[in-house]
Design a protein around this motif. Structure first.
Motif, PDB file in Angstrom:
ATOM      1  N   ILE A  18       0.816  -1.203   0.000  1.00 42.23           N
ATOM      2  CA  ILE A  18       0.000   0.000   0.000  1.00 42.23           C
ATOM      3  C   ILE A  18       0.853   1.256   0.000  1.00 42.23           C
ATOM      4  CG2 ILE A  18      -1.954  -1.121   1.134  1.00 42.23           C
ATOM      5  CD1 ILE A  18      -1.027   0.046   3.768  1.00 42.23           C
ATOM      6  N   ASN A  19       2.121   1.152   0.379  1.00 41.97           N
ATOM      7  CA  ASN A  19       3.005   2.309   0.367  1.00 41.97           C
ATOM      8  C   ASN A  19       4.006   2.249  -0.776  1.00 41.97           C
ATOM      9  OD1 ASN A  19       1.828   3.459   2.649  1.00 41.97           O
ATOM     10  ND2 ASN A  19       3.126   2.285   4.039  1.00 41.97           N
ATOM     11  N   GLY A  20       3.736   1.401  -1.754  1.00 43.55           N
ATOM     12  CA  GLY A  20       4.579   1.368  -2.933  1.00 43.55           C
ATOM     13  C   GLY A  20       5.647   0.286  -2.936  1.00 43.55           C
ATOM     14  N   GLN A  21       5.849  -0.413  -1.825  1.00 39.42           N
ATOM     15  CA  GLN A  21       6.829  -1.487  -1.815  1.00 39.42           C
ATOM     16  C   GLN A  21       6.338  -2.628  -2.706  1.00 39.42           C
ATOM     17  OE1 GLN A  21       5.504  -0.186   0.907  1.00 39.42           O
ATOM     18  NE2 GLN A  21       7.069   0.419   2.374  1.00 39.42           N
ATOM     19  N   SER A  22       7.271  -3.354  -3.259  1.00 40.90           N
ATOM     20  CA  SER A  22       6.886  -4.483  -4.108  1.00 40.90           C
ATOM     21  C   SER A  22       7.905  -5.593  -3.978  1.00 40.90           C
ATOM     22  CB  SER A  22       6.770  -4.050  -5.577  1.00 40.90           C
ATOM     23  OG  SER A  22       8.025  -3.651  -6.088  1.00 40.90           O
ATOM     24  N   VAL A  23       7.533  -6.753  -4.448  1.00 35.05           N
ATOM     25  CA  VAL A  23       8.435  -7.896  -4.477  1.00 35.05           C
ATOM     26  C   VAL A  23       8.148  -8.669  -5.756  1.00 35.05           C
ATOM     27  CG1 VAL A  23       6.857  -9.323  -3.112  1.00 35.05           C
ATOM     28  CG2 VAL A  23       9.280  -9.922  -3.243  1.00 35.05           C
ATOM     29  N   ASP A  50      11.810  -4.615  -2.931  1.00 40.02           N
ATOM     30  CA  ASP A  50      12.228  -3.219  -2.913  1.00 40.02           C
ATOM     31  C   ASP A  50      12.935  -2.912  -1.597  1.00 40.02           C
ATOM     32  OD1 ASP A  50      11.307  -2.523  -5.374  1.00 40.02           O
ATOM     33  OD2 ASP A  50       9.409  -1.684  -4.671  1.00 40.02           O
ATOM     34  N   GLY A  51      13.972  -2.089  -1.682  1.00 41.87           N
ATOM     35  CA  GLY A  51      14.614  -1.585  -0.477  1.00 41.87           C
ATOM     36  C   GLY A  51      15.156  -2.689   0.406  1.00 41.87           C
ATOM     37  N   THR A  52      15.079  -2.449   1.716  1.00 43.24           N
ATOM     38  CA  THR A  52      15.588  -3.378   2.710  1.00 43.24           C
ATOM     39  C   THR A  52      14.446  -3.824   3.610  1.00 43.24           C
ATOM     40  OG1 THR A  52      17.719  -2.220   2.695  1.00 43.24           O
ATOM     41  CG2 THR A  52      17.294  -3.730   4.526  1.00 43.24           C
ATOM     42  N   PRO A  53      13.867  -4.964   3.354  1.00 44.66           N
ATOM     43  CA  PRO A  53      12.760  -5.427   4.186  1.00 44.66           C
ATOM     44  C   PRO A  53      13.242  -5.898   5.542  1.00 44.66           C
ATOM     45  CG  PRO A  53      13.326  -7.089   2.572  1.00 44.66           C
ATOM     46  CD  PRO A  53      14.171  -5.893   2.252  1.00 44.66           C
ATOM     47  N   LEU A  54      12.324  -5.946   6.494  1.00 46.99           N
ATOM     48  CA  LEU A  54      12.635  -6.462   7.815  1.00 46.99           C
ATOM     49  C   LEU A  54      12.775  -7.981   7.787  1.00 46.99           C
ATOM     50  CD1 LEU A  54      10.110  -4.381   9.967  1.00 46.99           C
ATOM     51  CD2 LEU A  54      12.568  -3.968   9.663  1.00 46.99           C
ATOM     52  N   MET A  55      11.968  -8.631   6.964  1.00 43.59           N
ATOM     53  CA  MET A  55      11.956 -10.095   6.937  1.00 43.59           C
ATOM     54  C   MET A  55      11.369 -10.572   5.628  1.00 43.59           C
ATOM     55  SD  MET A  55      10.045 -12.709   9.605  1.00 43.59           S
ATOM     56  CE  MET A  55      10.910 -11.938  10.975  1.00 43.59           C
ATOM     57  N   MET A  56      11.862 -11.700   5.133  1.00 44.53           N
ATOM     58  CA  MET A  56      11.295 -12.352   3.958  1.00 44.53           C
ATOM     59  C   MET A  56      11.114 -13.829   4.281  1.00 44.53           C
ATOM     60  SD  MET A  56      12.393 -12.151  -0.065  1.00 44.53           S
ATOM     61  CE  MET A  56      14.044 -12.838   0.157  1.00 44.53           C
ATOM     62  N   GLU A  57       9.874 -14.304   4.206  1.00 44.81           N
ATOM     63  CA  GLU A  57       9.556 -15.677   4.571  1.00 44.81           C
ATOM     64  C   GLU A  57       8.983 -16.417   3.376  1.00 44.81           C
ATOM     65  OE1 GLU A  57       8.357 -15.643   9.210  1.00 44.81           O
ATOM     66  OE2 GLU A  57       6.901 -14.683   7.873  1.00 44.81           O
ATOM     67  N   VAL A  77       6.956 -10.605   2.363  1.00 47.92           N
ATOM     68  CA  VAL A  77       8.039  -9.680   2.692  1.00 47.92           C
ATOM     69  C   VAL A  77       7.470  -8.591   3.590  1.00 47.92           C
ATOM     70  CG1 VAL A  77       9.762  -8.097   1.772  1.00 47.92           C
ATOM     71  CG2 VAL A  77       9.170 -10.152   0.486  1.00 47.92           C
ATOM     72  N   ASP A  78       8.083  -8.410   4.772  1.00 46.72           N
ATOM     73  CA  ASP A  78       7.619  -7.428   5.750  1.00 46.72           C
ATOM     74  C   ASP A  78       8.524  -6.206   5.751  1.00 46.72           C
ATOM     75  OD1 ASP A  78       5.584  -9.145   6.604  1.00 46.72           O
ATOM     76  OD2 ASP A  78       6.902 -10.131   8.045  1.00 46.72           O
ATOM     77  N   THR A  80       8.901  -1.969   7.435  1.00 45.35           N
ATOM     78  CA  THR A  80       8.553  -1.155   8.594  1.00 45.35           C
ATOM     79  C   THR A  80       7.161  -0.571   8.405  1.00 45.35           C
ATOM     80  OG1 THR A  80       9.624   0.772   7.586  1.00 45.35           O
ATOM     81  CG2 THR A  80      10.950  -0.564   9.095  1.00 45.35           C
ATOM     82  N   GLY A  81       6.527  -0.252   9.517  1.00 47.60           N
ATOM     83  CA  GLY A  81       5.192   0.314   9.463  1.00 47.60           C
ATOM     84  C   GLY A  81       4.100  -0.717   9.304  1.00 47.60           C
ATOM     85  N   GLY A  82       4.437  -1.993   9.462  1.00 48.26           N
ATOM     86  CA  GLY A  82       3.433  -3.032   9.374  1.00 48.26           C
ATOM     87  C   GLY A  82       2.998  -3.375   7.964  1.00 48.26           C
ATOM     88  N   VAL A  83       3.783  -2.972   6.964  1.00 48.56           N
ATOM     89  CA  VAL A  83       3.438  -3.238   5.568  1.00 48.56           C
ATOM     90  C   VAL A  83       4.020  -4.586   5.148  1.00 48.56           C
ATOM     91  CG1 VAL A  83       3.709  -2.458   3.186  1.00 48.56           C
ATOM     92  CG2 VAL A  83       3.332  -0.794   5.023  1.00 48.56           C
ATOM     93  N   SER A  84       3.182  -5.432   4.561  1.00 49.42           N
ATOM     94  CA  SER A  84       3.620  -6.721   4.031  1.00 49.42           C
ATOM     95  C   SER A  84       3.199  -6.828   2.573  1.00 49.42           C
ATOM     96  CB  SER A  84       3.002  -7.883   4.818  1.00 49.42           C
ATOM     97  OG  SER A  84       3.485  -7.916   6.146  1.00 49.42           O
ATOM     98  N   VAL A  85       4.068  -7.375   1.752  1.00 52.10           N
ATOM     99  CA  VAL A  85       3.723  -7.663   0.360  1.00 52.10           C
ATOM    100  C   VAL A  85       4.018  -9.127   0.094  1.00 52.10           C
ATOM    101  CG1 VAL A  85       4.059  -5.314  -0.484  1.00 52.10           C
ATOM    102  CG2 VAL A  85       5.992  -6.874  -0.426  1.00 52.10           C
ATOM    103  N   MET A  86       3.304  -9.691  -0.864  1.00 50.45           N
ATOM    104  CA  MET A  86       3.422 -11.116  -1.132  1.00 50.45           C
ATOM    105  C   MET A  86       3.522 -11.365  -2.630  1.00 50.45           C
ATOM    106  SD  MET A  86       0.720 -12.815   1.577  1.00 50.45           S
ATOM    107  CE  MET A  86      -0.688 -11.899   0.960  1.00 50.45           C
ATOM    108  N   CYS A  87       4.146 -12.476  -2.978  1.00 48.03           N
ATOM    109  CA  CYS A  87       4.144 -12.959  -4.351  1.00 48.03           C
ATOM    110  C   CYS A  87       4.225 -14.477  -4.307  1.00 48.03           C
ATOM    111  CB  CYS A  87       5.287 -12.361  -5.174  1.00 48.03           C
ATOM    112  SG  CYS A  87       6.953 -12.908  -4.697  1.00 48.03           S
ATOM    113  N   PHE A  88       4.001 -15.111  -5.441  1.00 47.35           N
ATOM    114  CA  PHE A  88       4.048 -16.568  -5.477  1.00 47.35           C
ATOM    115  C   PHE A  88       4.447 -17.039  -6.861  1.00 47.35           C
ATOM    116  CE2 PHE A  88      -0.166 -15.641  -7.040  1.00 47.35           C
ATOM    117  CZ  PHE A  88      -0.428 -16.626  -7.972  1.00 47.35           C
TER     118      PHE A  88
END
Length: 196
Positions: A18-23, A50-57, A77-78, A80-88
């Motif tokens: 929602i804030n523009g991050q992607s994976v 994108d950028g430096t995520p906190l975690m990628m699971e 991919v998590d 900061t700010g509680g934003v998570s993005v997903m792909c498969f």
């Protein structure tokens, strides 16, 4: 019921936050086993966030064993700010002796989530069309079902079909629920965002 099987390869799976991050997930991986093999180790390129995520699971470990069938590999991919993005993407294992997982009907071909808008702070009950198979002796499980309630966010709804031989085919339905604040009498439910 009718059979329709489409195992289509895609170049990538892209999900945006929602804030523009992607994976970006890797390509689907297809391998063939011989008649004397039941499974094979499969490796893939890690997703590109994108950028430096906190975690990628991941739902599956890179380099793990996969049996005959189609298997979904989900990444979250998590940031900061509680934003998570997903792909498969899918790992597709074929066999040179004809062994195969169930043929899935009505599995989405798009990797882009269908977007639904939630009105007036009501969580979404989504009447999506579930995939199915027509073969007998096939069981299935799913992470969600039609009319389940979804809060705002992005989801990978996963259906897993298993035939009597134990071979698996999976189908992923990507869904995003957004919040839209409006003032109208009938806006108390979710609707598809037809722009997306």
């Amino acid at each position: 019921m009718w059979i329709y099987a489409a195992f289509v390869l895609y170049s990538l799976s892209l999900s945006s936050g929602i804030n523009g991050q992607s994976v970006v997930c890797p390509d689907d991986v297809t391998m063939t086993v011989t008649s004397v093999q039941d499974e094979v180790a499969v490796s893939w390129a890690d997703p590109t966030p994108d950028g430096t995520p906190l975690m990628m699971e991941s739902s599956r470990t890179n380099g793990s064993m996969f049996g005959v069938g189609r298997h979904a590999v989900l990444y979250t991919v998590d940031y900061t700010g509680g934003v998570s993005v997903m792909c498969f993407f899918y790992v597709i294992i074929t066999a040179d002796d004809g062994r195969a997982g169930p043929n899935i009907n009505r599995c989405p071909t798009s990797r882009t989530p269908q977007t639904y808008e939630a009105f007036n702070n009501v969580n979404c009950s989504l009447p999506y069309d579930p995939p199915f198979v027509s073969q007998t002796m096939v069981t299935f499980t799913s992470t969600h079902t039609p009319q389940d309630t979804f809060e705002v966010g992005t989801y990978h709804v996963v259906y897993t079909f298993t035939n009597v031989q134990g071979f698996v085919s999976e189908c992923v339905i990507p869904i995003t629920v957004t919040r839209k604040c409006v003032s109208c009498f009938h806006c108390n439910k979710c609707r598809p965002n037809i722009i997306d």
